[in-house]
Write a protein that holds these residues in place. Structure first.
Motif, mmCIF file in Angstrom:
data_model
loop_
_atom_site.group_PDB
_atom_site.id
_atom_site.type_symbol
_atom_site.label_atom_id
_atom_site.label_comp_id
_atom_site.label_asym_id
_atom_site.label_seq_id
_atom_site.Cartn_x
_atom_site.Cartn_y
_atom_site.Cartn_z
ATOM 1 N N MET A 270 54.362 -15.204 11.780
ATOM 2 C CA MET A 270 53.518 -14.219 11.117
ATOM 3 C C MET A 270 54.376 -13.013 10.764
ATOM 4 S SD MET A 270 49.883 -14.350 13.204
ATOM 5 C CE MET A 270 50.608 -14.221 14.842
ATOM 6 N N PRO A 271 54.001 -12.261 9.736
ATOM 7 C CA PRO A 271 54.817 -11.101 9.338
ATOM 8 C C PRO A 271 54.805 -10.014 10.403
ATOM 9 C CG PRO A 271 52.734 -11.151 8.135
ATOM 10 C CD PRO A 271 52.829 -12.455 8.865
ATOM 11 N N GLY A 272 55.906 -9.260 10.477
ATOM 12 C CA GLY A 272 55.996 -8.208 11.483
ATOM 13 C C GLY A 272 56.164 -8.820 12.858
ATOM 14 N N MET A 273 55.295 -8.475 13.769
ATOM 15 C CA MET A 273 55.332 -9.048 15.117
ATOM 16 C C MET A 273 54.932 -10.520 15.060
ATOM 17 S SD MET A 273 53.067 -8.035 18.474
ATOM 18 C CE MET A 273 53.586 -6.316 18.462
ATOM 19 N N ASP A 274 55.798 -11.412 15.557
ATOM 20 C CA ASP A 274 55.462 -12.832 15.507
ATOM 21 C C ASP A 274 54.574 -13.230 16.682
ATOM 22 O OD1 ASP A 274 57.088 -13.058 17.750
ATOM 23 O OD2 ASP A 274 58.720 -14.086 16.722
ATOM 24 N N GLY A 275 54.181 -14.481 16.685
ATOM 25 C CA GLY A 275 53.257 -14.956 17.708
ATOM 26 C C GLY A 275 53.831 -14.965 19.105
ATOM 27 N N ILE A 276 55.142 -15.117 19.224
ATOM 28 C CA ILE A 276 55.761 -15.134 20.549
ATOM 29 C C ILE A 276 55.655 -13.761 21.206
ATOM 30 C CG2 ILE A 276 57.926 -15.405 21.803
ATOM 31 C CD1 ILE A 276 58.706 -17.565 19.813
ATOM 32 N N GLU A 277 56.021 -12.724 20.467
ATOM 33 C CA GLU A 277 55.933 -11.380 21.024
ATOM 34 C C GLU A 277 54.486 -10.988 21.276
ATOM 35 O OE1 GLU A 277 56.973 -7.777 22.624
ATOM 36 O OE2 GLU A 277 58.164 -9.584 22.246
ATOM 37 N N ALA A 278 53.595 -11.369 20.371
ATOM 38 C CA ALA A 278 52.177 -11.074 20.572
ATOM 39 C C ALA A 278 51.650 -11.768 21.822
ATOM 40 C CB ALA A 278 51.372 -11.512 19.341
ATOM 41 N N THR A 279 52.076 -13.012 22.036
ATOM 42 C CA THR A 279 51.666 -13.755 23.227
ATOM 43 C C THR A 279 52.147 -13.049 24.490
ATOM 44 O OG1 THR A 279 51.637 -15.892 22.084
ATOM 45 C CG2 THR A 279 51.925 -15.945 24.474
ATOM 46 N N ARG A 280 53.394 -12.573 24.476
ATOM 47 C CA ARG A 280 53.962 -11.887 25.637
ATOM 48 C C ARG A 280 53.148 -10.632 25.971
ATOM 49 N NH1 ARG A 280 58.602 -11.662 23.810
ATOM 50 N NH2 ARG A 280 59.426 -13.505 24.846
ATOM 51 N N VAL B 204 58.319 -23.139 19.987
ATOM 52 C CA VAL B 204 57.264 -23.442 20.947
ATOM 53 C C VAL B 204 57.708 -23.127 22.369
ATOM 54 C CG1 VAL B 204 55.837 -25.274 21.931
ATOM 55 C CG2 VAL B 204 56.219 -25.173 19.465
ATOM 56 N N TYR B 205 58.942 -23.487 22.687
ATOM 57 C CA TYR B 205 59.457 -23.234 24.035
ATOM 58 C C TYR B 205 59.383 -21.744 24.362
ATOM 59 C CZ TYR B 205 62.666 -23.468 28.023
ATOM 60 O OH TYR B 205 63.233 -23.376 29.258
ATOM 61 N N GLY B 206 59.790 -20.911 23.403
ATOM 62 C CA GLY B 206 59.721 -19.470 23.608
ATOM 63 C C GLY B 206 58.302 -18.992 23.800
ATOM 64 N N ALA B 207 57.364 -19.575 23.087
ATOM 65 C CA ALA B 207 55.968 -19.183 23.229
ATOM 66 C C ALA B 207 55.427 -19.536 24.606
ATOM 67 C CB ALA B 207 55.119 -19.859 22.144
ATOM 68 N N LEU B 208 55.791 -20.714 25.101
ATOM 69 C CA LEU B 208 55.351 -21.110 26.437
ATOM 70 C C LEU B 208 55.942 -20.181 27.496
ATOM 71 C CD1 LEU B 208 55.635 -25.002 26.189
ATOM 72 C CD2 LEU B 208 53.588 -23.590 25.956
ATOM 73 N N ARG B 209 57.210 -19.822 27.314
ATOM 74 C CA ARG B 209 57.826 -18.887 28.253
ATOM 75 C C ARG B 209 57.183 -17.517 28.170
ATOM 76 N NH1 ARG B 209 63.607 -19.581 30.327
ATOM 77 N NH2 ARG B 209 63.066 -17.460 30.847
ATOM 78 N N ALA B 210 56.670 -17.169 27.009
ATOM 79 C CA ALA B 210 56.025 -15.863 26.836
ATOM 80 C C ALA B 210 54.664 -15.810 27.504
ATOM 81 C CB ALA B 210 55.888 -15.540 25.349
ATOM 82 N N GLY B 211 54.151 -16.949 27.938
ATOM 83 C CA GLY B 211 52.887 -16.952 28.659
ATOM 84 C C GLY B 211 51.782 -17.771 28.042
ATOM 85 N N ALA B 212 52.071 -18.486 26.951
ATOM 86 C CA ALA B 212 51.047 -19.323 26.343
ATOM 87 C C ALA B 212 50.640 -20.434 27.306
ATOM 88 C CB ALA B 212 51.570 -19.926 25.037
#
Length: 220
Positions: free
Chosen positions: A58-68, A91-99
């Motif tokens: 997504m533009p600006g803040m991506d889903g990984i940072e938003a998830t964190r 995906v791996y980063g998103a899971l680590r971020a707390g998804a």
């Protein structure tokens, strides 16, 4: 009880399609939409949804940072990542971020709705074979692996290590019980103890830990 959902995707057509699908389901309700990661974080603060369907790119803040930010907040919502498997390597980063799990955008409608309910109930979406393939493909893609965390693994038993290895391979509790010739209740107890001993939030984090500790190799 109605499950309250926030849709976070930069494509209005995707959000509209999901909204239409969910509108026909009595126990699910879309309470808001977000087109960016920042809007998703703001929406969670205002609406307190039970589950956020989160796109990655997504533009600006991506889903990984938003998830964190969402999962680390004082009143976190559960995050279910929405991704296109063939293109997205985060995906791996998103899971680590707390998804708490992930969806693939071309999944069947019934699977998407079931996934929302699983995550809303406090569990992690860890479909046997699917999460294993995602993480294995991510690691094998050539992206530098994340540094392994210091985990208190010395206090887990040999049996718990075997269970952790099987969890890392995407095995369900029933499959773990069959593989190790134990009851499903015993398998579930081992998983519960691993969550406590390894300070893991859910089953998805156990999968990640198994990879980080080298108990499971990509494609293994």
């Amino acid at each position: 009880m109605t499950i309250r959902i926030l849709l976070a995707d930069d494509q209005p057509l995707v959000r509209s399609g999901l909204r239409v699908l969910i509108a026909d389901v009595p126990d699910l309700e879309v309470v808001g939409e977000a087109g960016t990661g920042a809007e998703a974080v703001q929406g969670v603060g205002q609406l307190r949804p039970d589950v956020v369907l989160m796109d990655i790119r997504m533009p600006g803040m991506d889903g990984i940072e938003a998830t964190r930010l969402i999962t680390g907040g004082p009143e976190p919502s559960r995050v279910l990542v929405l991704t296109t498997f063939d293109e997205d390597e985060h995906v791996y980063g998103a899971l680590r971020a707390g998804a708490s799990g992930f969806l693939v955008k071309d999944m069947a409608v019934e699977d998407i709705l079931a996934a929302i309910r699983v995550v809303a109930a406090g569990d992690a979406l860890i479909a046997p074979g699917v999460t294993r393939r995602l993480i294995a493909d991510f690691v094998a893609s050539g992206t530098p692996a994340a540094p392994r965390r210091a985990r208190p693994v010395a206090n887990i038993t040999e049996r718990e290590r075997e269970v952790l290895t099987l969890v890392g391979r995407g095995r369900s509790n029933a499959e773990i019980a069959a593989d190790l010739y134990i009851t499903m209740a015993t398998a579930k107890s081992h998983v519960t103890r691993l969550l406590t001993k390894l300070d893991a939030r859910d089953r998805v984090q156990l999968v990640i830990i198994a990879y980080e500790l080298g108990l499971v190799a990509p494609g293994g």
